[in-house]
Design a protein around this motif. Structure first.
Motif, short mmCIF file in Angstrom:
data_model
loop_
_atom_site.label_atom_id
_atom_site.label_comp_id
_atom_site.label_asym_id
_atom_site.label_seq_id
_atom_site.Cartn_x
_atom_site.Cartn_y
_atom_site.Cartn_z
N THR A 1 5.04 -4.05 2.60
CA THR A 1 4.31 -3.64 1.39
C THR A 1 4.08 -2.13 1.38
O THR A 1 4.10 -1.50 0.31
CB THR A 1 2.95 -4.36 1.32
OG1 THR A 1 3.18 -5.77 1.32
CG2 THR A 1 2.15 -3.96 0.10
N LYS A 2 3.87 -1.54 2.53
CA LYS A 2 3.60 -0.10 2.60
C LYS A 2 4.73 0.72 1.97
O LYS A 2 4.50 1.78 1.38
CB LYS A 2 3.40 0.33 4.06
CG LYS A 2 2.13 -0.21 4.70
CD LYS A 2 2.03 0.21 6.15
CE LYS A 2 0.69 -0.15 6.76
NZ LYS A 2 0.48 -1.59 6.93
N THR A 3 5.95 0.23 2.11
CA THR A 3 7.08 0.97 1.54
C THR A 3 7.02 0.99 0.02
O THR A 3 7.46 1.95 -0.62
CB THR A 3 8.42 0.39 2.01
OG1 THR A 3 8.58 -0.95 1.52
CG2 THR A 3 8.49 0.37 3.53
N PHE A 4 6.48 -0.06 -0.58
CA PHE A 4 6.33 -0.11 -2.04
C PHE A 4 5.17 0.78 -2.50
O PHE A 4 5.28 1.51 -3.49
CB PHE A 4 6.11 -1.55 -2.50
CG PHE A 4 7.33 -2.43 -2.38
CD1 PHE A 4 8.20 -2.58 -3.45
CD2 PHE A 4 7.59 -3.10 -1.20
CE1 PHE A 4 9.33 -3.39 -3.34
CE2 PHE A 4 8.72 -3.91 -1.08
CZ PHE A 4 9.59 -4.06 -2.15
N THR A 5 4.05 0.72 -1.78
CA THR A 5 2.90 1.53 -2.15
C THR A 5 3.21 3.01 -2.05
O THR A 5 2.87 3.80 -2.95
CB THR A 5 1.70 1.19 -1.25
OG1 THR A 5 1.36 -0.19 -1.41
CG2 THR A 5 0.49 2.04 -1.59
N VAL A 6 3.87 3.41 -0.97
CA VAL A 6 4.21 4.83 -0.82
C VAL A 6 5.26 5.25 -1.83
O VAL A 6 5.22 6.38 -2.35
CB VAL A 6 4.65 5.13 0.63
CG1 VAL A 6 5.16 6.56 0.76
CG2 VAL A 6 3.48 4.91 1.59
N THR A 7 6.19 4.36 -2.18
CA THR A 7 7.14 4.69 -3.25
C THR A 7 6.39 4.96 -4.55
O THR A 7 6.71 5.91 -5.29
CB THR A 7 8.16 3.55 -3.44
OG1 THR A 7 8.94 3.42 -2.25
CG2 THR A 7 9.09 3.84 -4.61
N ALA A 8 5.41 4.13 -4.86
CA ALA A 8 4.61 4.34 -6.07
C ALA A 8 3.93 5.70 -6.05
O ALA A 8 3.94 6.44 -7.04
CB ALA A 8 3.57 3.23 -6.20
N LEU A 9 3.34 6.05 -4.90
CA LEU A 9 2.71 7.36 -4.78
C LEU A 9 3.72 8.49 -4.98
O LEU A 9 3.46 9.45 -5.72
CB LEU A 9 2.07 7.49 -3.39
CG LEU A 9 1.53 8.88 -3.07
CD1 LEU A 9 0.27 9.17 -3.89
CD2 LEU A 9 1.26 9.03 -1.57
N LEU A 10 4.87 8.37 -4.35
CA LEU A 10 5.87 9.44 -4.44
C LEU A 10 6.44 9.57 -5.85
O LEU A 10 6.82 10.67 -6.27
CB LEU A 10 6.98 9.20 -3.42
CG LEU A 10 6.53 9.27 -1.95
CD1 LEU A 10 7.69 8.96 -1.01
CD2 LEU A 10 5.92 10.62 -1.62
N GLN A 11 6.51 8.48 -6.59
CA GLN A 11 6.90 8.57 -8.00
C GLN A 11 5.90 9.43 -8.77
O GLN A 11 6.29 10.25 -9.62
CB GLN A 11 6.97 7.18 -8.63
CG GLN A 11 8.15 6.34 -8.19
CD GLN A 11 8.12 4.96 -8.83
OE1 GLN A 11 7.04 4.39 -9.05
NE2 GLN A 11 9.29 4.41 -9.13
N LEU A 12 4.62 9.26 -8.48
CA LEU A 12 3.59 10.05 -9.16
C LEU A 12 3.64 11.51 -8.71
O LEU A 12 3.34 12.42 -9.50
CB LEU A 12 2.21 9.44 -8.89
CG LEU A 12 2.02 8.05 -9.50
CD1 LEU A 12 0.76 7.38 -8.96
CD2 LEU A 12 1.96 8.14 -11.03
#
Length: 404
Positions: free
Chosen positions: A115-126
């Motif tokens: 799940t961490k890989t999805f959360t950090v991807t979301a952050l990096l998109q922002l």
């Protein structure tokens, strides 16, 4: 690592909640001042990944069955492939010990710290959208964080904040195991962490910590104005073309799914944790996926197709985390294999990609019970990679639990 709250090793983590290192519970620490080998193995000049012939498949069968028996894992699904080399996709063992139903390749599974890989991807998109900066202090977005004026989003994503891991708090352990079907809020989870003093100064060293991801989940919510589960499902999962991946808003677990077995219980006895509420892992380990989606996600994650090249390069800039393993921004590099592991009560996962061979390895298990101090997914990963990529063996050493 895993998102596990106590217990053995983690290297890649889950919420294992928390992977050991790819996980959520136990902690790994690396002192920035300590000498040690490079975190990332040098890539070979030539592609050495073998053809996945029947003979190689037989070797893999033997290795997987050996681990299955020795580690007493109920069931495991394995997918290994590389362009032009064929593929190896198999399930072994049982999905339900009560009925004897076999493990299948089409089952939904809890994926813990992946799940961490999805959360950090979301952050990096922002970050790519200019709505947040990796060197912003967390205090800009969330009030009341110890050292919040000095801990940056980059340090949170890189596991270098110094904050206490909430999943190692005794009160948390009692609350979760006392009523594993109860929901937790992000604020409750942070409360378990913030009652402890910080463990070290920001950026002083690496230490795997689920608290970091809870904070990043709150940043995504504040900056996007959208609940984290909805943002990840709409802005990460769908654009990645994933059809059976879900950030759940509750304890729902789509069928078909395997039952999951854990000894992280109040009694210490093994129990079925399939219907435990994953909210305690939230941004660090609550998600659900299946084999096909994770095979696709392994490549998307490692190649950065949802991010700008510059931001992906920052994500993959690793620091030493464990012997032979480095950690970037929510991602491991273990002897060249890029990705994450996950573990939470009843389930384990490993999702990694080897760039020079474009090889993908995904493992899904229905237990998080460790074997000889290691996450069971690590034991399978090591056995498999010793056969197909002996110069890039996925191995995460056991580490003692910290912060207790």
């Amino acid at each position: 690592m895993t998102t596990r709250w106590r217990g053995a090793a983690v290297a890649a983590g889950a919420v294992g909640l928390v992977v050991v290192p790819l996980g959520v519970g136990a902690g790994y620490a690396w002192d920035a001042a300590a000498p040690g080998p490079s975190a990332v193995a040098a890539a070979p000049v030539a592609d050495e990944f073998p053809q996945l012939t029947p003979a190689v498949a037989a070797q893999l069968d033997e290795a997987v069955l050996k681990v299955l028996k020795e580690a007493r894992v109920p069931g495991v699904t394995v997918a290994l492939s590389a362009p032009g080399k064929g593929e190896y996709v198999r399930s072994f063992g049982v999905a339900d010990k009560a009925t004897g139903a076999p493990m299948r390749t089409d089952m939904n599974m809890r994926i813990g710290s992946v799940t961490k890989t999805f959360t950090v991807t979301a952050l990096l998109q922002l970050v790519d959208a200019g709505k947040a900066g990796l060197d912003d202090p967390i205090g800009k977005y969330v009030a009341g964080v110890p050292n919040g004026d000095r801990i940056t989003l980059r340090e949170l994503a890189g596991m270098r904040s110094g904050l206490f891991n909430y999943s190692e708090d005794e009160g948390f352990f009692k609350a979760l195991t006392g009523d594993p079907r109860r929901p937790f809020t992000p604020q409750e989870l942070l409360g378990y962490s913030f009652r402890h003093p910080v463990r070290f100064e920001p950026n002083a060293k690496f230490e795997y910590c689920n608290t970091n991801l809870i904070l990043l989940g709150l940043v995504v919510e504040k900056v996007s104005g959208t609940p984290l589960d909805r943002y990840v499902n709409d802005r990460v999962v769908k654009p990645a073309g994933l059809r059976h991946t879900l950030f759940p808003a509750d304890a729902r677990f789509p069928s078909p799914h395997a039952q999951g077995y854990t000894d992280q219980t109040a009694s210490g006895k093994t129990e079925d944790a399939a219907d435990w509420n994953p909210s305690w892992g939230w941004a660090a380990g609550a998600m659900i996926s299946d084999l096909d989606d994770l095979r696709s996600w392994a490549r998307t994650l490692a190649t950065g197709t949802l991010l700008t090249p510059a931001t992906q390069a920052q994500r993959l800039k690793v620091v030493p985390a464990l012997p032979g393993a480095g950690y970037g921004l929510g991602i491991f590099d273990v002897q060249g294999w890029i990705g994450h592991n996950g573990s939470l009560p009843g389930y384990g996962a490993l999702v990694v990609y080897l760039p020079q061979s474009q090889a993908t390895l995904v493992l899904l298990l229905n237990t998080d019970i460790g074997y000889e101090g290691s996450e069971p997914s690590t034991v399978f990963g090591e056995a498999i990679t010793r056969i197909v990529t002996p110069q890039h063996v996925f191995s995460l050493p056991a580490q003692p639990v910290t912060g207790q």
